[in-house]
Design a protein around this motif. Structure first.
Motif, PDB file in Angstrom:
ATOM      1  N   ALA A  46       0.820  -1.215   0.000  1.00  0.00           N
ATOM      2  CA  ALA A  46       0.000   0.000   0.000  1.00  0.00           C
ATOM      3  C   ALA A  46       0.850   1.259   0.000  1.00  0.00           C
ATOM      4  CB  ALA A  46      -0.935  -0.003   1.210  1.00  0.00           C
ATOM      5  N   ASP A  47       2.048   1.202   0.585  1.00  0.00           N
ATOM      6  CA  ASP A  47       2.880   2.397   0.683  1.00  0.00           C
ATOM      7  C   ASP A  47       3.654   2.682  -0.602  1.00  0.00           C
ATOM      8  OD1 ASP A  47       4.340   0.106   0.986  1.00  0.00           O
ATOM      9  OD2 ASP A  47       5.693   0.907   2.503  1.00  0.00           O
ATOM     10  N   GLU A  98      13.523  -7.108  -3.678  1.00  0.00           N
ATOM     11  CA  GLU A  98      14.580  -6.113  -3.482  1.00  0.00           C
ATOM     12  C   GLU A  98      14.813  -5.351  -4.780  1.00  0.00           C
ATOM     13  OE1 GLU A  98      15.951  -5.372  -0.688  1.00  0.00           O
ATOM     14  OE2 GLU A  98      15.216  -7.039   0.555  1.00  0.00           O
ATOM     15  N   ILE A  99      14.993  -4.028  -4.652  1.00  0.00           N
ATOM     16  CA  ILE A  99      15.177  -3.174  -5.827  1.00  0.00           C
ATOM     17  C   ILE A  99      16.504  -2.437  -5.698  1.00  0.00           C
ATOM     18  CG2 ILE A  99      14.222  -1.271  -7.178  1.00  0.00           C
ATOM     19  CD1 ILE A  99      11.487  -2.023  -6.085  1.00  0.00           C
ATOM     20  N   THR A 100      17.356  -2.591  -6.698  1.00  0.00           N
ATOM     21  CA  THR A 100      18.663  -1.946  -6.705  1.00  0.00           C
ATOM     22  C   THR A 100      18.687  -0.817  -7.724  1.00  0.00           C
ATOM     23  OG1 THR A 100      19.511  -3.501  -8.365  1.00  0.00           O
ATOM     24  CG2 THR A 100      19.790  -4.100  -6.044  1.00  0.00           C
ATOM     25  N   PRO A 101      19.536   0.199  -7.529  1.00  0.00           N
ATOM     26  CA  PRO A 101      19.648   1.280  -8.520  1.00  0.00           C
ATOM     27  C   PRO A 101      20.119   0.740  -9.858  1.00  0.00           C
ATOM     28  CG  PRO A 101      20.671   1.903  -6.433  1.00  0.00           C
ATOM     29  CD  PRO A 101      20.356   0.444  -6.327  1.00  0.00           C
ATOM     30  N   GLN A 102      19.732   1.418 -10.925  1.00  0.00           N
ATOM     31  CA  GLN A 102      20.142   0.992 -12.254  1.00  0.00           C
ATOM     32  C   GLN A 102      21.652   1.103 -12.408  1.00  0.00           C
ATOM     33  OE1 GLN A 102      18.032   3.050 -15.335  1.00  0.00           O
ATOM     34  NE2 GLN A 102      16.083   2.042 -14.906  1.00  0.00           N
ATOM     35  N   ALA A 103      22.211   0.172 -13.169  1.00  0.00           N
ATOM     36  CA  ALA A 103      23.649   0.187 -13.419  1.00  0.00           C
ATOM     37  C   ALA A 103      24.010   1.365 -14.303  1.00  0.00           C
ATOM     38  CB  ALA A 103      24.082  -1.125 -14.077  1.00  0.00           C
ATOM     39  N   ALA A 104      25.263   1.844 -14.180  1.00  0.00           N
ATOM     40  CA  ALA A 104      25.729   2.962 -14.994  1.00  0.00           C
ATOM     41  C   ALA A 104      25.723   2.564 -16.463  1.00  0.00           C
ATOM     42  CB  ALA A 104      27.145   3.359 -14.572  1.00  0.00           C
ATOM     43  N   PRO A 105      25.331   3.480 -17.372  1.00  0.00           N
ATOM     44  CA  PRO A 105      25.294   3.142 -18.808  1.00  0.00           C
ATOM     45  C   PRO A 105      26.681   2.831 -19.336  1.00  0.00           C
ATOM     46  CG  PRO A 105      25.008   5.516 -18.465  1.00  0.00           C
ATOM     47  CD  PRO A 105      24.940   4.873 -17.111  1.00  0.00           C
ATOM     48  N   THR A 106      26.747   1.881 -20.253  1.00  0.00           N
ATOM     49  CA  THR A 106      28.023   1.519 -20.864  1.00  0.00           C
ATOM     50  C   THR A 106      28.376   2.509 -21.961  1.00  0.00           C
ATOM     51  OG1 THR A 106      26.856   0.077 -22.406  1.00  0.00           O
ATOM     52  CG2 THR A 106      27.668  -0.930 -20.377  1.00  0.00           C
ATOM     53  N   ALA A 107      29.633   2.492 -22.393  1.00  0.00           N
ATOM     54  CA  ALA A 107      30.101   3.419 -23.421  1.00  0.00           C
ATOM     55  C   ALA A 107      29.394   3.149 -24.740  1.00  0.00           C
ATOM     56  CB  ALA A 107      31.614   3.284 -23.606  1.00  0.00           C
ATOM     57  N   GLY A 152      15.271   0.288  -3.010  1.00  0.00           N
ATOM     58  CA  GLY A 152      14.522  -0.078  -1.802  1.00  0.00           C
ATOM     59  C   GLY A 152      13.989  -1.490  -1.915  1.00  0.00           C
ATOM     60  N   HIS A 153      12.795  -1.732  -1.401  1.00  0.00           N
ATOM     61  CA  HIS A 153      12.186  -3.052  -1.495  1.00  0.00           C
ATOM     62  C   HIS A 153      10.666  -2.937  -1.393  1.00  0.00           C
ATOM     63  CE1 HIS A 153      12.846  -2.399   2.872  1.00  0.00           C
ATOM     64  NE2 HIS A 153      11.678  -3.009   2.998  1.00  0.00           N
ATOM     65  N   LEU A 154       9.998  -3.939  -1.950  1.00  0.00           N
ATOM     66  CA  LEU A 154       8.548  -4.020  -1.905  1.00  0.00           C
ATOM     67  C   LEU A 154       8.155  -5.264  -1.115  1.00  0.00           C
ATOM     68  CD1 LEU A 154       7.610  -3.174  -5.625  1.00  0.00           C
ATOM     69  CD2 LEU A 154       7.623  -1.624  -3.657  1.00  0.00           C
ATOM     70  N   VAL A 155       7.293  -5.087  -0.120  1.00  0.00           N
ATOM     71  CA  VAL A 155       6.833  -6.189   0.722  1.00  0.00           C
ATOM     72  C   VAL A 155       5.392  -6.525   0.355  1.00  0.00           C
ATOM     73  CG1 VAL A 155       6.466  -7.002   3.078  1.00  0.00           C
ATOM     74  CG2 VAL A 155       8.371  -5.444   2.587  1.00  0.00           C
ATOM     75  N   PHE A 156       5.164  -7.766  -0.036  1.00  0.00           N
ATOM     76  CA  PHE A 156       3.840  -8.232  -0.422  1.00  0.00           C
ATOM     77  C   PHE A 156       3.252  -9.109   0.696  1.00  0.00           C
ATOM     78  CE2 PHE A 156       6.329  -7.490  -4.181  1.00  0.00           C
ATOM     79  CZ  PHE A 156       5.468  -6.921  -5.103  1.00  0.00           C
TER      80      PHE A 156
END
Length: 272
Positions: A75-76, A183-192, A146-150
């Motif tokens: 819900a949050d 679990e949610i992680t930040p997106q990886a840095a774009p490649t060249a 962050g993370h999502l709890v179901f």
């Protein structure tokens, strides 16, 4: 007496071995029991966009089948786009809720989101004892991190419902009915980008240790000098051998060589 001692020792060893076997079997059985719960697969995804996940549901009963699964979304962290896919033998339905404030969903504002998804077995079988099933969902957009709890509600053919909704404050201790977590992680840095190989190579070269470059250049210069000296020495030696073995040819138009003669007359010509 000696025979009795040997018999007693043998019995003790047998008892110890049996006890160790029971302990080992129990230890091996515990991880399987602890991991048999509703979970999200994969457990970790990159944030910011959409993702396809599966709610994995194992059947923990030996005398009943799982006939229904209800998944309550967090819900949050409202998720604007929730989609199911066809699953043979199951029917999927959704429920929605109204938001106090609209959220942005891939460039558009929405104020109504899916609050829960329910899968109900239609084949009269469901998930049999000793089996599991994956229920696929497409979710998005996801938070950046962050993370999502179901919360998952698993219903068996006998009428029992198990709630998977417990969250432990101690990460090292797993509750009896843990809630499924993504679990949610930040997106990886774009490649060249293509064509930037030269820049990457230049940067790599510029960051190489100075000592390594100097040493390599000195070694190359020394080897080149040694090779040049050996070549000059070989050429000089070959030239000297050729000069000693082959007479010089006469220049074009030169007179033939003259044999040396004496200025004095021969002895018989001097007589009167």
């Amino acid at each position: 007496m000696f025979q009795n001692s040997r018999t007693t020792l043998r019995r003790n060893i047998t008892r110890i071995g049996a006890g160790a076997g029971v302990a080992l079997a129990t230890a091996l059985a515990l991880p399987g029991t602890a991991s048999a719960h509703v979970s999200i697969q994969p457990g970790t995804v990159e944030g910011g966009e959409g993702a396809v996940i599966a709610v994995r549901v194992p059947n923990e009963r030996d005398d009943a089948s799982t006939t229904r699964l209800r998944l309550v979304l967090p819900a949050d962290n409202p998720i604007g786009s929730v989609r199911t896919t066809e699953l043979p033998g199951w029917k999927a339905t959704t429920a929605t809720r109204k938001l106090a404030q609209p959220i942005d969903v891939f460039g558009r504002k929405v104020d109504t989101v899916v609050s829960q998804v329910t899968w109900t077995a239609t084949d009269g079988v469901g998930i049999r004892p000793g089996q599991y099933k994956d229920f696929n969902l497409s979710l998005g957009p996801l938070p950046e991190s962050g993370h999502l709890v179901f919360t998952a509600l698993q219903t068996y053919s006998g009428g029992e419902t198990v709630s998977w909704n417990e969250v432990s404050a101690d990460k090292t201790v797993e509750p009896e009915h843990p809630a499924p977590v993504l679990e949610i992680t930040p997106q990886a840095a774009p490649t060249a980008a293509p064509g930037a190989t030269g820049a990457t190579t230049a940067n790599t070269a510029s960051t190489a240790p100075a000592g390594a470059s100097d040493t390599s250049g000195t070694a190359s210069l020394a080897l080149s000098g040694a090779a040049l000296a050996v070549s000059l020495f070989a050429a000089t030696l070959a030239w000297r051998r050729g000069r000693a073995a082959t007479p010089l040819a006469a220049a074009p138009g030169a007179a033939p060589p003259v044999e040396a003669t004496s200025s004095e007359p021969a002895a018989e010509d001097a007589r009167p």
